[in-house]
Enzyme design. Structure first.
Site, PDB file in Angstrom:
ATOM      1  N   GLU A 255       0.948  -1.158  -0.072  1.00 16.63           N
ATOM      2  CA  GLU A 255      -0.038   0.026   0.107  1.00 16.63           C
ATOM      3  C   GLU A 255       0.969   1.141  -0.190  1.00 16.63           C
ATOM      4  O   GLU A 255       1.435   1.541   1.080  1.00 16.63           O
ATOM      5  CB  GLU A 255      -0.786   0.026   1.415  1.00 16.63           C
ATOM      6  CG  GLU A 255      -1.771  -1.229   1.424  1.00 16.63           C
ATOM      7  CD  GLU A 255      -2.967  -1.035   0.156  1.00 16.63           C
ATOM      8  OE1 GLU A 255      -3.353   0.214  -0.031  1.00 16.63           O
ATOM      9  OE2 GLU A 255      -3.323  -1.998  -0.137  1.00 16.63           O
ATOM     10  N   CYS A 294      -3.012   9.014   2.832  1.00 17.81           N
ATOM     11  CA  CYS A 294      -2.602   8.388   1.505  1.00 17.81           C
ATOM     12  C   CYS A 294      -3.523   8.622   0.420  1.00 17.81           C
ATOM     13  O   CYS A 294      -3.126   8.489  -0.837  1.00 17.81           O
ATOM     14  CB  CYS A 294      -2.283   6.937   1.615  1.00 17.81           C
ATOM     15  SG  CYS A 294      -3.638   6.221   2.324  1.00 17.81           S
TER      16      CYS A 294
HETATM   17  P1  NAP Z   1       8.037   5.060   4.853  1.00 14.02           P
HETATM   18  O1  NAP Z   1       9.145   5.922   5.119  1.00 14.02           O
HETATM   19  O2  NAP Z   1       8.225   4.636   3.622  1.00 14.02           O
HETATM   20  O3  NAP Z   1       7.978   4.119   5.952  1.00 14.02           O
HETATM   21  C1  NAP Z   1       7.106   3.161   6.360  1.00 14.02           C
HETATM   22  C2  NAP Z   1       7.263   2.042   7.171  1.00 14.02           C
HETATM   23  O4  NAP Z   1       8.430   1.330   6.466  1.00 14.02           O
HETATM   24  C3  NAP Z   1       7.883   2.471   8.554  1.00 14.02           C
HETATM   25  O5  NAP Z   1       7.440   1.706   9.292  1.00 14.02           O
HETATM   26  C4  NAP Z   1       9.332   2.426   8.343  1.00 14.02           C
HETATM   27  O6  NAP Z   1      10.071   2.220   9.618  1.00 14.02           O
HETATM   28  C5  NAP Z   1       9.398   1.321   7.434  1.00 14.02           C
HETATM   29  N1  NAP Z   1      10.736   1.304   7.022  1.00 14.02           N
HETATM   30  C6  NAP Z   1      11.523   2.116   6.239  1.00 14.02           C
HETATM   31  N2  NAP Z   1      12.531   1.562   5.787  1.00 14.02           N
HETATM   32  C7  NAP Z   1      12.381   0.481   5.961  1.00 14.02           C
HETATM   33  C8  NAP Z   1      13.535  -0.858   5.450  1.00 14.02           C
HETATM   34  N3  NAP Z   1      14.355  -0.781   4.750  1.00 14.02           N
HETATM   35  N4  NAP Z   1      12.920  -1.883   5.901  1.00 14.02           N
HETATM   36  C9  NAP Z   1      11.827  -2.379   6.532  1.00 14.02           C
HETATM   37  N5  NAP Z   1      11.251  -1.185   6.984  1.00 14.02           N
HETATM   38  C10 NAP Z   1      11.504  -0.163   6.702  1.00 14.02           C
HETATM   39  O7  NAP Z   1       6.580   5.959   5.087  1.00 14.02           O
HETATM   40  P2  NAP Z   1       6.007   7.149   5.908  1.00 14.02           P
HETATM   41  O8  NAP Z   1       6.854   8.197   5.687  1.00 14.02           O
HETATM   42  O9  NAP Z   1       5.975   6.425   7.467  1.00 14.02           O
HETATM   43  O10 NAP Z   1       4.720   7.104   5.372  1.00 14.02           O
HETATM   44  C11 NAP Z   1       4.130   8.080   4.540  1.00 14.02           C
HETATM   45  C12 NAP Z   1       3.884   7.542   3.191  1.00 14.02           C
HETATM   46  O11 NAP Z   1       3.246   6.303   3.318  1.00 14.02           O
HETATM   47  C13 NAP Z   1       3.332   8.283   2.405  1.00 14.02           C
HETATM   48  O12 NAP Z   1       3.921   8.374   0.978  1.00 14.02           O
HETATM   49  C14 NAP Z   1       1.609   7.765   2.084  1.00 14.02           C
HETATM   50  O13 NAP Z   1       1.069   8.017   0.828  1.00 14.02           O
HETATM   51  C15 NAP Z   1       2.055   6.466   2.511  1.00 14.02           C
HETATM   52  N6  NAP Z   1       0.723   5.660   2.906  1.00 14.02           N
HETATM   53  C16 NAP Z   1       0.237   4.805   2.054  1.00 14.02           C
HETATM   54  C17 NAP Z   1      -1.055   4.301   2.587  1.00 14.02           C
HETATM   55  C18 NAP Z   1      -1.602   3.202   1.676  1.00 14.02           C
HETATM   56  O14 NAP Z   1      -2.696   2.554   2.237  1.00 14.02           O
HETATM   57  N7  NAP Z   1      -1.569   3.051   0.508  1.00 14.02           N
HETATM   58  C19 NAP Z   1      -1.448   4.586   3.875  1.00 14.02           C
HETATM   59  C20 NAP Z   1      -0.723   5.467   4.825  1.00 14.02           C
HETATM   60  C21 NAP Z   1       0.404   6.003   4.194  1.00 14.02           C
HETATM   61  P3  NAP Z   1      10.505   3.507  10.607  1.00 14.02           P
HETATM   62  O15 NAP Z   1       9.675   4.433  10.589  1.00 14.02           O
HETATM   63  O16 NAP Z   1      11.199   2.903  11.673  1.00 14.02           O
HETATM   64  O17 NAP Z   1      11.816   4.193   9.592  1.00 14.02           O
END
Ligand code: NAP
Length: 522
Positions: A255, A294
């Site tokens: 997602e 999102c």
């Molecule tokens: P993110 O930076 O991609 O992080 C998402 C999750 O992935 C966090 O728990 C992060 O952990 C983890 N993560 C990062 N790098 C990783 C790795 N190498 N290995 C394993 N886990 C890893 O996203 P975000 O900033 O939290 O969220 C915002 C984004 O999410 C926006 O772009 C939004 O559009 C999208 N989003 C999509 C949906 C949907 O349903 N499609 C819903 C909500 C948000 P840490 O925080 O510990 O780094």
């Protein structure tokens, strides 16, 4: 405060210094999150080996009752969660409710699905096909629980709903869940899991939580596990390339982000109900959770001759939004969640400016009520306008995760469809029109690029559920850059955690299997 993780049936403090998390209203340090020293592979193995058999021994109805008990536990602690959401995410009461009450409501929906599926462990699709000349050999399809664990990696903007919407479906399917919330807002997820663990409503190993970076989790996945990821497309790309994702090949649902749109029909004029409904929806897209959803509208496609009307109507409303500390009476919009999100919003805005001019906003708010403009993470609601949507790239490609959207003029229906599809695959799109032909034809034209379509006309009026809100009954997820995943959608969500097998045998055998299974079509 240092957040702990709940793995292998007990709480663990990380052994490192951890990452700080802060109040985005004023920068005040709230605590640290650290998962150093946690053995991700052992945590998954415990879930799989201890939680898995315990959950699979229960019927759907019994699992539904567990899910209901989680909802009740969370409901009893709601006030504390609202306070954490305000302090750690800068949420207004409404923002926090979207997340927290959304989580509780989703759990209750899945508890009801469990009740409906009844005292069964499997699901039999309805209808069998005759495979031999004589009717002695038929085929049917059965869904059974996969003997793995669900690893749930979540985004920062939904520390409650994001965690529990995944856990609800996983537990109903009979699969133990290990949740890894985003570090910036893990406090709320951690407190909720702590309350559920203390309530003692779940079998050992049914849920686990890793706060911190989750070392070893991806390496610990096996073929029958499922990785359900929510976050940015960039992180999704990193995970897709992980050697164990490629070799062990667990199921993987993504997602990710998207540049969702809304379309105003050519029939709508200022003063029409659909025109006003679009403006109302846009104000909500900018202000709720400070635009950090999102599914939010990022591109506003309007007939070229209506551009000025929409621009003026929306800009006037945005200029009146009271921004600041959600604890202050009258504040309708809080900050972004962290300094790094604020920076990334400003960086994205600069890129959008290569394609579009700023109508209102474009940086820090001119004034805030309470909070600290320097140390806080505020971004002004920002409306841009793109003069050349065909030549533009950034407006169709860059998701600014905050209160930012771009007005885009279209010439005719074909142009509106083409522009909507330039998002390359999105989670949600909405259409505001009373022209039934326009709405139906446009819906078919944009559906292949979108996971969810919301069509609003006068007869729907204010009764719609909102462009940006994912509902437990409807599928959530989108094709292409949105990740090509699918979550929720009522019972459809169970598919990720269950195995569909074709069963070929005598009609008597198929009837016997059907007699012990819930009839449903996933
Ligand atoms: P993110 O930076 O991609 O992080 C998402 C999750 O992935 C966090 O728990 C992060 O952990 C983890 N993560 C990062 N790098 C990783 C790795 N190498 N290995 C394993 N886990 C890893 O996203 P975000 O900033 O939290 O969220 C915002 C984004 O999410 C926006 O772009 C939004 O559009 C999208 N989003 C999509 C949906 C949907 O349903 N499609 C819903 C909500 C948000 P840490 O925080 O510990 O780094």
């Amino acid at each position: 405060m240092k957040l702990e993780s709940y793995v292998e049936g007990r709480w663990h403090a990380g052994s490192g210094a951890g990452r700080p998390f802060a109040d985005p209203v004023n920068g005040e340090l709230l605590g640290h999150v650290d998962g150093t020293g946690i053995d991700g592979a052992a945590a998954l193995a415990y879930a799989r080996d201890v939680g898995g058999p315990a959950l699979r021994a229960l019927t759907f109805a019994e699992r539904g009752a567990l899910i209901r008990a989680i909802a009740d536990t969370l409901g009893a602690n709601r006030d504390a969660y609202m306070e954490i959401a305000r302090r750690n995410s800068g949420n207004t009461a409404f923002d926090a409710s979207v997340d927290i009450d959304g989580a509780i409501a989703t759990l209750k929906v899945y508890a009801r699905y469990g009740k409906e599926l009844g005292d069964t462990h499997s699901i039999m699709e309805q209808g069998t096909v005759q495979l031999a000349k004589e009717d002695v050999f038929r085929a049917g399809h059965i869904w059974t629980t996969r003997p793995g664990a669900g690893l749930h990696i979540n985004a920062f903007n939904f520390p409650a709903w994001g965690v529990w919407e995944k856990i609800a479906v996983s537990l109903l399917a009979g699969v133990p869940a290990l949740s890894k919330p985003a570090s910036a807002t893990a406090w709320l997820s951690c407190q909720m899991v702590r309350d559920v663990v203390e309530a003692g409503v779940l079998p050992n190993g049914a849920i686990s939580l890793v706060c911190g970076n989750g070392d070893g989790l991806l390496e610990g996945l096996t073929a029958f596990d499922g990785l359900a990821f929510t976050g940015s497309a960039a992180t999704a790309h990193t995970l897709r390339r992980h050697p164990n994702i490629l070799i062990a090949a667990p199921r993987f649902n993504v997602e990710a982000d998207s540049v969702n749109g809304t379309i105003l029909g050519p029939d709508a004029r200022p003063g029409d109900a659909v025109f006003d409904l679009l403006v109302r929806e846009l104000v909500s897209a900018f202000s709720v959770k400070a635009g950090q959803m999102c599914t939010n509208i990022r591109r506003i496609m309007v007939p070229a001759e209506r551009l000025k009307d929409v621009r003026e109507a929306v800009a006037a409303k945005l200029d009146n939004i009271v921004i600041g500390d959600p604890a202050v009476e009258g504040v309708r919009m809080g900050p972004l969640v962290s300094k790094s999100q604020q920076k990334s919003a400003f960086d994205g805005l600069e890129r959008l400016k290569s394609d579009a001019r700023v109508i209102t906003g474009g940086g820090l708010p001119e004034r805030i009520q309470g909070g600290d403009l320097d140390k806080g993470c505020f971004v002004a609601p920002t409306l841009l306008e793109c003069g050349d949507p065909d030549g533009a790239r950034a407006v169709h490609e860059i998701e600014v995760f905050g209160p930012v959207a771009t007005l885009i003029p279209y010439r005719d229906q074909a142009h509106a469809i083409a522009l909507a599809n330039r998002g390359g695959g999105s989670l949600a799109i909405s259409l505001f029109s009373n022209d039934a032909d326009f709405a139906a034809q446009t819906a078919v034209g944009i559906a292949p690029s979108h996971g969810r379509l919301m069509v609003v006309d006068e007869s729907v009026g204010k009764n719609h559920t909102g462009h940006q809100y994912a509902l437990a009954h409807c599928v959530h997820g989108g094709p292409g850059r949105a990740g090509d995943g699918e979550e929720l959608g009522g019972l459809r969500g169970l598919r990720f955690y269950m195995q569909r097998s074709a069963v070929q045998g005598s009609p008597a055998l198929l009837e016997r299997l059907a007699g012990n299974a819930a009839p449903a079509c996933l």
